[in-house]
Design a protein around this motif. Structure first.
Motif, PDB file in Angstrom:
ATOM      1  N   GLU A   2       0.827  -1.215   0.000  1.00 48.91           N
ATOM      2  CA  GLU A   2       0.000   0.000   0.000  1.00 48.91           C
ATOM      3  C   GLU A   2       0.860   1.263   0.000  1.00 48.91           C
ATOM      4  OE1 GLU A   2      -3.445   0.405   0.043  1.00 48.91           O
ATOM      5  OE2 GLU A   2      -3.605  -1.723  -0.367  1.00 48.91           O
ATOM      6  N   CYS A   3       1.984   1.204   0.701  1.00 46.27           N
ATOM      7  CA  CYS A   3       2.846   2.384   0.854  1.00 46.27           C
ATOM      8  C   CYS A   3       4.113   2.299   0.015  1.00 46.27           C
ATOM      9  CB  CYS A   3       3.228   2.565   2.316  1.00 46.27           C
ATOM     10  SG  CYS A   3       1.824   2.792   3.403  1.00 46.27           S
ATOM     11  N   ASP A   4       4.264   1.200  -0.721  1.00 47.10           N
ATOM     12  CA  ASP A   4       5.450   0.988  -1.544  1.00 47.10           C
ATOM     13  C   ASP A   4       6.725   1.166  -0.712  1.00 47.10           C
ATOM     14  OD1 ASP A   4       6.802   0.308  -3.853  1.00 47.10           O
ATOM     15  OD2 ASP A   4       6.966   2.392  -4.526  1.00 47.10           O
ATOM     16  N   ILE A   5       6.754   0.466   0.429  1.00 48.56           N
ATOM     17  CA  ILE A   5       7.940   0.520   1.286  1.00 48.56           C
ATOM     18  C   ILE A   5       8.607  -0.850   1.279  1.00 48.56           C
ATOM     19  CG2 ILE A   5       7.079   2.378   2.753  1.00 48.56           C
ATOM     20  CD1 ILE A   5       6.299   0.299   4.860  1.00 48.56           C
ATOM     21  N   ASP A   6       9.908  -0.851   1.520  1.00 48.33           N
ATOM     22  CA  ASP A   6      10.645  -2.109   1.536  1.00 48.33           C
ATOM     23  C   ASP A   6      10.747  -2.637   2.975  1.00 48.33           C
ATOM     24  OD1 ASP A   6      12.645  -0.617   2.787  1.00 48.33           O
ATOM     25  OD2 ASP A   6      13.829  -0.418   0.957  1.00 48.33           O
ATOM     26  N   SER A   7      11.433  -3.754   3.130  1.00 50.60           N
ATOM     27  CA  SER A   7      11.512  -4.387   4.444  1.00 50.60           C
ATOM     28  C   SER A   7      12.243  -3.497   5.459  1.00 50.60           C
ATOM     29  CB  SER A   7      12.179  -5.751   4.346  1.00 50.60           C
ATOM     30  OG  SER A   7      13.460  -5.637   3.790  1.00 50.60           O
ATOM     31  N   MET A   8      13.223  -2.729   5.007  1.00 49.34           N
ATOM     32  CA  MET A   8      13.938  -1.823   5.925  1.00 49.34           C
ATOM     33  C   MET A   8      13.008  -0.705   6.399  1.00 49.34           C
ATOM     34  SD  MET A   8      16.544  -1.366   7.617  1.00 49.34           S
ATOM     35  CE  MET A   8      18.077  -1.983   7.044  1.00 49.34           C
ATOM     36  N   ASP A   9      12.204  -0.173   5.487  1.00 46.17           N
ATOM     37  CA  ASP A   9      11.222   0.842   5.887  1.00 46.17           C
ATOM     38  C   ASP A   9      10.225   0.260   6.880  1.00 46.17           C
ATOM     39  OD1 ASP A   9      12.308   2.841   4.264  1.00 46.17           O
ATOM     40  OD2 ASP A   9      11.064   2.260   2.556  1.00 46.17           O
ATOM     41  N   PHE A  10       9.823  -0.982   6.641  1.00 46.14           N
ATOM     42  CA  PHE A  10       8.882  -1.624   7.567  1.00 46.14           C
ATOM     43  C   PHE A  10       9.516  -1.756   8.953  1.00 46.14           C
ATOM     44  CE2 PHE A  10       6.819  -5.292   9.557  1.00 46.14           C
ATOM     45  CZ  PHE A  10       5.503  -4.864   9.525  1.00 46.14           C
ATOM     46  N   LEU A  11      10.788  -2.136   8.997  1.00 46.08           N
ATOM     47  CA  LEU A  11      11.486  -2.220  10.286  1.00 46.08           C
ATOM     48  C   LEU A  11      11.575  -0.852  10.953  1.00 46.08           C
ATOM     49  CD1 LEU A  11      14.357  -4.732   9.480  1.00 46.08           C
ATOM     50  CD2 LEU A  11      12.283  -5.145  10.816  1.00 46.08           C
ATOM     51  N   ASN A  12      11.785   0.176  10.151  1.00 45.20           N
ATOM     52  CA  ASN A  12      11.808   1.539  10.699  1.00 45.20           C
ATOM     53  C   ASN A  12      10.444   1.913  11.272  1.00 45.20           C
ATOM     54  OD1 ASN A  12      14.498   2.042  10.126  1.00 45.20           O
ATOM     55  ND2 ASN A  12      14.060   2.806   8.079  1.00 45.20           N
ATOM     56  N   LEU A  13       9.384   1.462  10.609  1.00 45.43           N
ATOM     57  CA  LEU A  13       8.034   1.706  11.132  1.00 45.43           C
ATOM     58  C   LEU A  13       7.852   1.005  12.476  1.00 45.43           C
ATOM     59  CD1 LEU A  13       5.111   2.731  10.912  1.00 45.43           C
ATOM     60  CD2 LEU A  13       4.595   0.637   9.620  1.00 45.43           C
ATOM     61  N   VAL A  14       8.260  -0.244  12.558  1.00 46.29           N
ATOM     62  CA  VAL A  14       8.135  -0.997  13.815  1.00 46.29           C
ATOM     63  C   VAL A  14       8.940  -0.297  14.917  1.00 46.29           C
ATOM     64  CG1 VAL A  14       8.647  -3.190  14.968  1.00 46.29           C
ATOM     65  CG2 VAL A  14       7.663  -3.197  12.662  1.00 46.29           C
ATOM     66  N   ALA A  15      10.148   0.134  14.596  1.00 50.04           N
ATOM     67  CA  ALA A  15      10.986   0.822  15.587  1.00 50.04           C
ATOM     68  C   ALA A  15      10.344   2.143  16.021  1.00 50.04           C
ATOM     69  CB  ALA A  15      12.380   1.066  15.009  1.00 50.04           C
ATOM     70  N   ALA A  16       9.778   2.869  15.069  1.00 51.05           N
ATOM     71  CA  ALA A  16       9.133   4.145  15.398  1.00 51.05           C
ATOM     72  C   ALA A  16       7.913   3.918  16.298  1.00 51.05           C
ATOM     73  CB  ALA A  16       8.718   4.862  14.112  1.00 51.05           C
ATOM     74  N   LEU A  17       7.158   2.883  16.012  1.00 52.94           N
ATOM     75  CA  LEU A  17       5.992   2.582  16.848  1.00 52.94           C
ATOM     76  C   LEU A  17       6.426   2.176  18.251  1.00 52.94           C
ATOM     77  CD1 LEU A  17       3.793   0.722  14.218  1.00 52.94           C
ATOM     78  CD2 LEU A  17       3.474   3.043  15.108  1.00 52.94           C
ATOM     79  N   HIS A  18       7.529   1.458  18.336  1.00 52.18           N
ATOM     80  CA  HIS A  18       8.081   1.103  19.644  1.00 52.18           C
ATOM     81  C   HIS A  18       8.443   2.374  20.419  1.00 52.18           C
ATOM     82  CE1 HIS A  18      10.448  -0.769  22.783  1.00 52.18           C
ATOM     83  NE2 HIS A  18      11.464   0.006  22.429  1.00 52.18           N
ATOM     84  N   ARG A  33       7.325   5.473  19.938  1.00 51.79           N
ATOM     85  CA  ARG A  33       6.157   6.323  20.229  1.00 51.79           C
ATOM     86  C   ARG A  33       5.252   5.728  21.295  1.00 51.79           C
ATOM     87  NH1 ARG A  33       4.248   9.991  16.080  1.00 51.79           N
ATOM     88  NH2 ARG A  33       2.587  10.415  17.544  1.00 51.79           N
ATOM     89  N   LEU A  34       5.075   4.409  21.249  1.00 55.33           N
ATOM     90  CA  LEU A  34       4.080   3.781  22.110  1.00 55.33           C
ATOM     91  C   LEU A  34       4.678   2.970  23.252  1.00 55.33           C
ATOM     92  CD1 LEU A  34       1.717   2.578  19.253  1.00 55.33           C
ATOM     93  CD2 LEU A  34       1.356   4.520  20.786  1.00 55.33           C
ATOM     94  N   GLY A  35       5.973   2.695  23.178  1.00 54.76           N
ATOM     95  CA  GLY A  35       6.603   1.884  24.221  1.00 54.76           C
ATOM     96  C   GLY A  35       6.241   0.418  24.144  1.00 54.76           C
ATOM     97  N   VAL A  36       5.765  -0.011  22.991  1.00 54.17           N
ATOM     98  CA  VAL A  36       5.379  -1.410  22.807  1.00 54.17           C
ATOM     99  C   VAL A  36       6.523  -2.148  22.125  1.00 54.17           C
ATOM    100  CG1 VAL A  36       3.802  -2.980  21.613  1.00 54.17           C
ATOM    101  CG2 VAL A  36       2.926  -0.880  22.645  1.00 54.17           C
ATOM    102  N   ASN A  37       7.004  -3.192  22.792  1.00 58.13           N
ATOM    103  CA  ASN A  37       8.034  -4.032  22.201  1.00 58.13           C
ATOM    104  C   ASN A  37       7.360  -5.030  21.273  1.00 58.13           C
ATOM    105  OD1 ASN A  37      10.567  -5.130  21.744  1.00 58.13           O
ATOM    106  ND2 ASN A  37      10.292  -6.644  23.363  1.00 58.13           N
ATOM    107  N   VAL A  38       7.804  -5.052  20.019  1.00 59.49           N
ATOM    108  CA  VAL A  38       7.219  -5.962  19.037  1.00 59.49           C
ATOM    109  C   VAL A  38       8.272  -6.995  18.658  1.00 59.49           C
ATOM    110  CG1 VAL A  38       6.124  -6.184  16.779  1.00 59.49           C
ATOM    111  CG2 VAL A  38       5.795  -4.084  18.122  1.00 59.49           C
ATOM    112  N   PRO A  39       8.140  -8.215  19.182  1.00 58.58           N
ATOM    113  CA  PRO A  39       9.109  -9.250  18.820  1.00 58.58           C
ATOM    114  C   PRO A  39       9.000  -9.595  17.337  1.00 58.58           C
ATOM    115  CG  PRO A  39       7.453 -10.099  20.369  1.00 58.58           C
ATOM    116  CD  PRO A  39       7.127  -8.681  20.105  1.00 58.58           C
ATOM    117  N   GLU A  40      10.103 -10.019  16.762  1.00 57.51           N
ATOM    118  CA  GLU A  40      10.147 -10.302  15.327  1.00 57.51           C
ATOM    119  C   GLU A  40       9.067 -11.299  14.902  1.00 57.51           C
ATOM    120  OE1 GLU A  40      14.060 -11.105  13.932  1.00 57.51           O
ATOM    121  OE2 GLU A  40      13.372 -11.669  11.939  1.00 57.51           O
ATOM    122  N   LEU A  41       8.765 -12.243  15.767  1.00 58.17           N
ATOM    123  CA  LEU A  41       7.728 -13.229  15.440  1.00 58.17           C
ATOM    124  C   LEU A  41       6.355 -12.589  15.243  1.00 58.17           C
ATOM    125  CD1 LEU A  41       8.630 -16.235  17.755  1.00 58.17           C
ATOM    126  CD2 LEU A  41       8.806 -16.131  15.269  1.00 58.17           C
TER     127      LEU A  41
END
Length: 83
Positions: A35-51, A53-61
């Motif tokens: 939907e956003c035409d982002i690659d896997s590194m961008d997706f990881l950056n999104l996960v890190a940013a959400l962590h 902003r929200l303090g939620v740890n998201v395990p890779e699984l």
């Protein structure tokens, strides 16, 4: 935190990562990477940013649970509620 609050934070971070994306036009059940035409590194950056902003740890699984906007909102809300 409401669904709308979480959606707003995700959309803000997506705009930061992919500034050309119209976040209002994202299919909430579509794959965010497509939907956003982002690659896997961008997706990881999104996960890190959400962590950050929200303090939620998201395990890779659990990354697949964040693939769609609705999935990410549900996952994060559940984590924020302490479940």
């Amino acid at each position: 935190m409401t669904d709308l609050d979480i959606r707003t934070i995700i959309q803000h971070e997506l705009r930061r990562i992919a500034p050309d994306v119209d976040v209002a036009a994202i299919n909430p059940n579509g794959d965010l990477r497509e939907e956003c035409d982002i690659d896997s590194m961008d997706f990881l950056n999104l996960v890190a940013a959400l962590h950050q902003r929200l303090g939620v740890n998201v395990p890779e699984l659990d990354y697949p649970k964040l693939i769609t906007l609705n999935g990410a909102i549900g996952y994060l809300q559940q984590k924020l509620a302490g479940a």
